[in-house]
Design an enzyme around this catalytic site. Structure first.
Site: not given
Ligand code: PGA
Length: 252
Positions: A94, A164
């Site tokens: 992440h 992401e």
């Molecule tokens: P968010 O986080 O939905 O608050 O943007 C997603 C993540 O970091 O996995």
């Protein structure tokens, strides 16, 4: 058609066991809705038992994994222990961990550790910024290659990828990635996977999107973008939002 995947990344929330209890109890009221999805909850580790016991509609996920096997490992939570709780999936690499110094090399070792324990790695990748020249695609390609370094074709079929974009995390729906850009990135990631492992393997790897997914944008992000599901942070801690997200996704 395969059920859509919805992963709730609780990060370091809720603040207390009492609040976690309340959240789980509230979510459980809509368990029939969640059963239409392939849903995972990734809570902070101390809440694993609570979620396992009271949120039977969801599978358990971890937010990270130790690369160490069982043994004298003070402070570590080994994959074996996670597995014994029923953890089936681990969010790996992440961006919030990468920001603390986790390298793609370490992420690749975590992928192997997860696979050895029968835990599905959900490998997070994403550019820090987007630019008009498409430089971010090069970043994405090298991050994927480095994170999956040494992974066999056979192992690659057991992965999932969470795309992401770092710049889109933790904001509001209006600041998230646009559906057209998401569709482009999904095609690009599939191309990188095809180059690495061939088309048959690439087609088996689910690609999820994460970054400011809320009830206001889930519909457009799920429509024709090629994603297999979503990794949801802040909105997964707001039961009403999360129910709306699940409802919208279950209708796809
Ligand atoms: P968010 O986080 O939905 O608050 O943007 C997603 C993540 O970091 O996995």
């Amino acid at each position: 058609m395969a059920k859509q995947i919805l992963v709730a990344n609780w990060k370091n929330y809720p603040d207390s066991i009492e609040e976690a209890n309340g959240l789980v109890a509230r979510l459980a009221r809509k368990k029939r809705l969640y059963k239409k999805l392939n849903i995972f909850i990734a809570p902070p580790l101390p809440y694993l038992s609570l979620v396992a016991g009271k949120a039977g509609f969801a599978k358990l996920a971890a937010q990270d994994i130790s690369i160490l096997d069982k043994g004298t490992r003070t402070g570590e939570v080994t994959p074996e222990i996670l597995k014994s709780f029923g953890v089936r999936l681990a969010i790996l690499g992440h961006s919030e961990r990468r920001a603390q110094g986790e390298s793609s090399e370490l992420v690749s070792r975590k992928i192997s550790a997860a696979l050895r324990s029968g835990i599905t790695p959900l490998v997070c990748v994403g550019e820090k910024e987007r630019d008009a020249d498409g430089e971010h695609f090069e970043f994405l390609r090298s991050e994927i290659k480095a994170s999956l370094a040494g992974l066999s074709r056979q192992s690659a079929t057991k992965l999932a990828i969470a795309y992401e974009p770092v710049w889109a995390i933790g904001k509001a729906a209006k600041d998230a990635l646009l559906p057209g850009d998401l569709a482009q990135s999904v095609i690009f990631i599939k191309k990188v996977l095809t180059d690495l492992y061939g088309r048959n393997v690439a087609e088996k790897v689910p690609i999820l999107y994460g970054g400011s997914v809320e009830s206001a944008n889930i519909g457009v992000l799920a429509q024709g973008t090629g994603v297999a599901g979503f990794l949801v942070g802040h909105a997964s801690l707001k039961p009403k939002q999360f129910e709306e997200i699940a409802l919208s996704l279950s209708q796809k």
